[in-house]
Design a protein around this motif. Structure first.
Motif, PDB file in Angstrom:
ATOM      1  N   ALA A  44      46.211  36.647  46.069  1.00 40.33           N
ATOM      2  CA  ALA A  44      46.857  35.865  45.165  1.00 40.33           C
ATOM      3  C   ALA A  44      47.650  36.930  43.912  1.00 40.33           C
ATOM      4  CB  ALA A  44      45.678  35.121  44.347  1.00 40.33           C
ATOM      5  N   PHE A  45      46.939  38.032  43.886  1.00 42.99           N
ATOM      6  CA  PHE A  45      47.361  39.422  42.975  1.00 42.99           C
ATOM      7  C   PHE A  45      48.514  39.838  43.544  1.00 42.99           C
ATOM      8  CE2 PHE A  45      47.101  43.490  41.570  1.00 42.99           C
ATOM      9  CZ  PHE A  45      47.426  43.568  40.119  1.00 42.99           C
ATOM     10  N   SER A  46      48.643  39.951  44.614  1.00 47.67           N
ATOM     11  CA  SER A  46      50.082  40.910  45.418  1.00 47.67           C
ATOM     12  C   SER A  46      51.303  39.881  45.796  1.00 47.67           C
ATOM     13  CB  SER A  46      49.440  41.804  46.436  1.00 47.67           C
ATOM     14  OG  SER A  46      48.895  40.766  47.380  1.00 47.67           O
ATOM     15  N   SER A  47      50.834  38.668  46.121  1.00 49.39           N
ATOM     16  CA  SER A  47      51.881  37.763  46.405  1.00 49.39           C
ATOM     17  C   SER A  47      53.144  37.657  45.306  1.00 49.39           C
ATOM     18  CB  SER A  47      51.413  36.357  46.950  1.00 49.39           C
ATOM     19  OG  SER A  47      50.835  35.751  45.787  1.00 49.39           O
ATOM     20  N   GLU A  48      52.552  37.486  44.117  1.00 48.75           N
ATOM     21  CA  GLU A  48      53.481  37.435  42.845  1.00 48.75           C
ATOM     22  C   GLU A  48      52.741  38.220  41.972  1.00 48.75           C
ATOM     23  OE1 GLU A  48      56.106  34.364  40.232  1.00 48.75           O
ATOM     24  OE2 GLU A  48      54.811  33.603  41.890  1.00 48.75           O
ATOM     25  N   TYR A  49      53.250  39.345  41.564  1.00 43.55           N
ATOM     26  CA  TYR A  49      52.488  40.191  40.766  1.00 43.55           C
ATOM     27  C   TYR A  49      52.507  39.622  39.125  1.00 43.55           C
ATOM     28  CZ  TYR A  49      51.819  44.048  43.790  1.00 43.55           C
ATOM     29  OH  TYR A  49      51.209  45.120  45.093  1.00 43.55           O
ATOM     30  N   PRO A  50      51.489  39.621  38.521  1.00 45.41           N
ATOM     31  CA  PRO A  50      51.553  39.219  36.913  1.00 45.41           C
ATOM     32  C   PRO A  50      52.280  40.311  36.257  1.00 45.41           C
ATOM     33  CG  PRO A  50      49.195  40.171  37.297  1.00 45.41           C
ATOM     34  CD  PRO A  50      50.099  40.159  38.667  1.00 45.41           C
ATOM     35  N   ASP A  51      52.461  39.928  34.751  1.00 45.06           N
ATOM     36  CA  ASP A  51      52.885  40.867  34.110  1.00 45.06           C
ATOM     37  C   ASP A  51      51.819  42.041  33.705  1.00 45.06           C
ATOM     38  OD1 ASP A  51      55.744  39.737  33.471  1.00 45.06           O
ATOM     39  OD2 ASP A  51      54.723  38.229  32.445  1.00 45.06           O
ATOM     40  N   TYR A  52      50.520  41.349  33.506  1.00 44.48           N
ATOM     41  CA  TYR A  52      49.599  42.276  32.855  1.00 44.48           C
ATOM     42  C   TYR A  52      48.291  41.972  33.888  1.00 44.48           C
ATOM     43  CZ  TYR A  52      52.039  43.314  28.644  1.00 44.48           C
ATOM     44  OH  TYR A  52      52.882  43.657  27.982  1.00 44.48           O
ATOM     45  N   ALA A  53      47.468  42.799  34.184  1.00 45.60           N
ATOM     46  CA  ALA A  53      45.973  42.651  34.818  1.00 45.60           C
ATOM     47  C   ALA A  53      45.066  43.267  33.787  1.00 45.60           C
ATOM     48  CB  ALA A  53      46.062  43.680  36.144  1.00 45.60           C
ATOM     49  N   LEU A  54      44.072  42.142  33.455  1.00 46.24           N
ATOM     50  CA  LEU A  54      42.846  42.402  32.825  1.00 46.24           C
ATOM     51  C   LEU A  54      41.773  43.129  33.355  1.00 46.24           C
ATOM     52  CD1 LEU A  54      41.208  42.484  29.924  1.00 46.24           C
ATOM     53  CD2 LEU A  54      40.804  40.011  30.516  1.00 46.24           C
ATOM     54  N   LEU A  55      41.393  44.496  33.523  1.00 43.63           N
ATOM     55  CA  LEU A  55      40.672  45.326  34.447  1.00 43.63           C
ATOM     56  C   LEU A  55      39.392  44.933  34.118  1.00 43.63           C
ATOM     57  CD1 LEU A  55      40.609  46.810  37.023  1.00 43.63           C
ATOM     58  CD2 LEU A  55      40.925  48.998  35.702  1.00 43.63           C
ATOM     59  N   PHE A  56      38.557  44.182  34.804  1.00 42.54           N
ATOM     60  CA  PHE A  56      37.150  43.959  34.445  1.00 42.54           C
ATOM     61  C   PHE A  56      36.390  45.036  34.976  1.00 42.54           C
ATOM     62  CE2 PHE A  56      38.603  39.223  33.826  1.00 42.54           C
ATOM     63  CZ  PHE A  56      38.217  39.161  32.663  1.00 42.54           C
ATOM     64  N   ALA A  57      36.702  45.571  36.196  1.00 37.94           N
ATOM     65  CA  ALA A  57      36.163  46.589  37.199  1.00 37.94           C
ATOM     66  C   ALA A  57      36.601  47.817  36.400  1.00 37.94           C
ATOM     67  CB  ALA A  57      36.332  46.373  38.477  1.00 37.94           C
ATOM     68  N   TRP A  58      36.464  48.166  35.130  1.00 30.79           N
ATOM     69  CA  TRP A  58      37.117  49.178  34.897  1.00 30.79           C
ATOM     70  C   TRP A  58      36.384  50.661  34.979  1.00 30.79           C
ATOM     71  CZ3 TRP A  58      33.279  51.906  31.991  1.00 30.79           C
ATOM     72  CH2 TRP A  58      32.484  51.328  31.733  1.00 30.79           C
ATOM     73  N   ASN A  59      35.128  50.385  35.404  1.00 33.64           N
ATOM     74  CA  ASN A  59      34.425  51.657  36.165  1.00 33.64           C
ATOM     75  C   ASN A  59      35.002  52.068  37.318  1.00 33.64           C
ATOM     76  OD1 ASN A  59      33.262  48.669  36.332  1.00 33.64           O
ATOM     77  ND2 ASN A  59      32.094  49.887  37.752  1.00 33.64           N
ATOM     78  N   HIS A  60      35.709  51.404  37.959  1.00 25.77           N
ATOM     79  CA  HIS A  60      36.447  51.752  39.164  1.00 25.77           C
ATOM     80  C   HIS A  60      38.079  52.072  38.996  1.00 25.77           C
ATOM     81  CE1 HIS A  60      32.564  51.379  41.583  1.00 25.77           C
ATOM     82  NE2 HIS A  60      32.741  50.055  41.313  1.00 25.77           N
ATOM     83  N   ALA A  61      38.451  52.104  37.522  1.00 28.84           N
ATOM     84  CA  ALA A  61      39.863  52.129  37.345  1.00 28.84           C
ATOM     85  C   ALA A  61      40.844  53.096  38.103  1.00 28.84           C
ATOM     86  CB  ALA A  61      39.956  52.519  35.887  1.00 28.84           C
ATOM     87  N   GLU A  62      39.947  54.271  38.311  1.00 26.27           N
ATOM     88  CA  GLU A  62      40.674  55.229  39.161  1.00 26.27           C
ATOM     89  C   GLU A  62      41.170  54.753  40.443  1.00 26.27           C
ATOM     90  OE1 GLU A  62      40.876  60.230  40.172  1.00 26.27           O
ATOM     91  OE2 GLU A  62      39.323  59.399  38.879  1.00 26.27           O
ATOM     92  N   GLU A  63      40.087  54.475  41.176  1.00 23.92           N
ATOM     93  CA  GLU A  63      40.237  53.939  42.676  1.00 23.92           C
ATOM     94  C   GLU A  63      41.192  52.952  42.671  1.00 23.92           C
ATOM     95  OE1 GLU A  63      37.143  52.213  45.907  1.00 23.92           O
ATOM     96  OE2 GLU A  63      36.463  53.140  44.285  1.00 23.92           O
ATOM     97  N   ILE A  64      40.994  51.678  41.792  1.00 25.48           N
ATOM     98  CA  ILE A  64      41.767  50.610  41.867  1.00 25.48           C
ATOM     99  C   ILE A  64      43.108  50.851  41.507  1.00 25.48           C
ATOM    100  CG2 ILE A  64      42.218  48.468  40.571  1.00 25.48           C
ATOM    101  CD1 ILE A  64      39.046  48.339  40.238  1.00 25.48           C
ATOM    102  N   MET A  65      43.554  51.582  40.405  1.00 25.62           N
ATOM    103  CA  MET A  65      44.870  51.743  39.930  1.00 25.62           C
ATOM    104  C   MET A  65      45.679  52.511  41.210  1.00 25.62           C
ATOM    105  SD  MET A  65      44.744  52.797  36.174  1.00 25.62           S
ATOM    106  CE  MET A  65      44.283  51.472  34.776  1.00 25.62           C
ATOM    107  N   ALA A  66      44.900  53.676  41.936  1.00 33.13           N
ATOM    108  CA  ALA A  66      45.707  54.288  43.123  1.00 33.13           C
ATOM    109  C   ALA A  66      45.758  53.469  44.076  1.00 33.13           C
ATOM    110  CB  ALA A  66      44.338  55.057  43.366  1.00 33.13           C
ATOM    111  N   LYS A  67      45.081  52.288  44.303  1.00 35.88           N
ATOM    112  CA  LYS A  67      45.279  51.192  45.546  1.00 35.88           C
ATOM    113  C   LYS A  67      46.434  50.395  45.020  1.00 35.88           C
ATOM    114  CE  LYS A  67      42.306  48.173  46.119  1.00 35.88           C
ATOM    115  NZ  LYS A  67      41.124  47.139  46.263  1.00 35.88           N
ATOM    116  N   GLU A  68      46.588  49.989  43.762  1.00 37.19           N
ATOM    117  CA  GLU A  68      47.620  49.173  43.439  1.00 37.19           C
ATOM    118  C   GLU A  68      48.754  49.758  42.713  1.00 37.19           C
ATOM    119  OE1 GLU A  68      47.304  46.072  44.052  1.00 37.19           O
ATOM    120  OE2 GLU A  68      45.289  45.538  44.502  1.00 37.19           O
TER     121      GLU A  68
END
Length: 409
Positions: free
Chosen positions: A365-389
């Motif tokens: 649901a996130f990747s099919s149509e990217y939003p303008d902004y993503a509110l990162l609740f899992a901020w403690n994994h920010a580096e890993e998530i941002m690299a993946k996305e």
């Protein structure tokens, strides 16, 4: 503000310093057709003991409401955390599990991510895990698991069956357990005189420094410092002999407790206690200032999300974490501001966020149509998530974070 309760460690008065208001169970994700009138709420407030300085919740949520057969958190979900626990297993194997036929017990072993590395070396082990869903996953990996809560009676039964433990270990577990006296009595009953009790949990020093207020939720009853752990250990026949700072989960400390007088405390213990004293970390004024910073984040985040909505921008949540319940309920963030949260955990998908009832969807649901902004609740994994996305960023997407302040990256 309610009457002052006694400290769960030393029975001295506890002074409240921040009230997060009405909060739900952080890992109870209701189905869309659920009877919301039955949803459990409690007052999430936090205080500090006047005597032993232990920071703790003012109200206890019954443990069977939080940890049960449908508990949806799995430690193996993050590659970073898998590596973290594998490295810890190697450290314990090299430093502590060196006697003939060593034995290690893990409290709250979850899906067995750490014990798997221990088991692969043929070391005797036992996981004690009250949540049947994750305990079953651990057992499927060949981990020996006992599905129960750990307390003194449990420890004595384990000792009778398996003998004493060289190591007792807990990660992100001990802070969940209000009845600490029974836990530490169990540690004393099960641990060898030469053994060590090792646990790691969110560190109050990092929570205050970063205003990572979402570390405070129903499952986290205690917020440890070196000084408060030192006091807790002393009152229970144990001694804090070493500490290690960790970067995981937004900042933690790994504490090493041994039977009193059996080991010489390292210089790291005195150094961290001195740092906490210099920072006045346990002073009521320091903690009330932390509360003021939380209020500022709440105001800034709700203002930003309201502004983006009014401008027609799309914002979705990323990571239906336990921490996110504190944020969404404190800030009043519902589907009108964040239409959905994407999460990789199947048990949460198709359900609603606790309290505020934001739909939880699959990562598609996130990747099919990217939003303008993503509110990162899992901020403690920010580096890993941002690299993946990275494709999200390349598509013009921006991340909203709220620790240590509200900012867009």
């Amino acid at each position: 503000m309610s009457s002052t309760p006694p400290c769960r460690i030393c029975a001295a008065p506890v002074q409240e310093f921040f009230d997060f208001g009405r909060q739900p169970l952080s890992d109870a994700f209701p189905a869309p057709d659920a009877d919301f009138s039955q949803e459990f709420f409690f007052r999430l407030a936090v205080g500090v003991c006047e005597s032993c300085t232990m920071v703790q919740l003012m109200e206890e949520v019954p443990r069977d409401k939080m940890f049960h057969e449908e508990y949806p958190y799995f430690s193996s979900g993050s590659a970073f955390m898998r590596e973290h626990f594998t490295n810890l297993a190697k450290q314990l194997l090299a430093d502590e599990l060196t006697a003939e036929d060593p034995f290690i017990v893990e409290l709250g072993c979850n899906d067995g991510v750490m014990l798997k590395a221990i088991a692969d070396h043929g070391v005797r082990h036992l996981g004690v895990e009250p949540s049947a869903s994750v305990a079953d996953v651990a057992a499927s990996k060949g981990i020996r698991v006992r599905t129960s809560f750990f307390e003194e009676a449990t420890a004595r039964e384990i000792h009778a069956e398996d003998g004493p433990a060289d190591v007792i270990y807990a990660a992100n577990t001990l802070c969940h357990i209000p009845y600490m006296g029974s836990i530490l009595a169990g540690v004393n009953a099960l641990l060898k005189p030469t053994g060590v009790f090792v646990f790691e949990d969110p560190y109050l020093g990092d929570i205050v420094e970063r205003t990572s207020f979402d570390q405070i939720y129903d499952e986290h009853f205690y917020f440890f410092t070196a000084r408060s752990v030192q006091e807790m250990a002393r009152r229970n026949g144990l001694e804090l002999v070493h500490v290690e700072r960790l970067t995981v989960h937004g900042g933690e400390v790994r504490y090493f407790l041994a039977p009193a007088g059996q080991r010489t405390p390292s210089e790291a213990v005195a150094a961290l206690v001195a740092e906490e004293t210099e920072r006045k970390l346990s002073d009521l004024a320091t903690l009330k200032a932390f509360g003021a910073n939380v209020v500022k984040i709440r105001e800034d985040l709700t203002a930003l999300l309201t502004k983006l909505r009014d401008e027609g921008k799309t914002v979705v949540g990323y990571g239906a974490t336990a921490k996110s319940a504190t944020v969404t309920n404190l800030c009043g963030i519902g589907p009108d501001l964040v239409p959905f949260i994407c999460d990789t955990t199947p048990a949460k998908q198709g359900r609603l966020s606790p309290g505020t009832h934001i739909p939880v969807k699959t990562p598609d649901a996130f990747s099919s149509e990217y939003p303008d902004y993503a509110l990162l609740f899992a901020w403690n994994h920010a580096e890993e998530i941002m690299a993946k996305e990275q494709e999200f960023r390349e598509a013009g997407g921006k991340w909203i974070l709220y620790v240590p302040t509200v900012h867009v990256v």
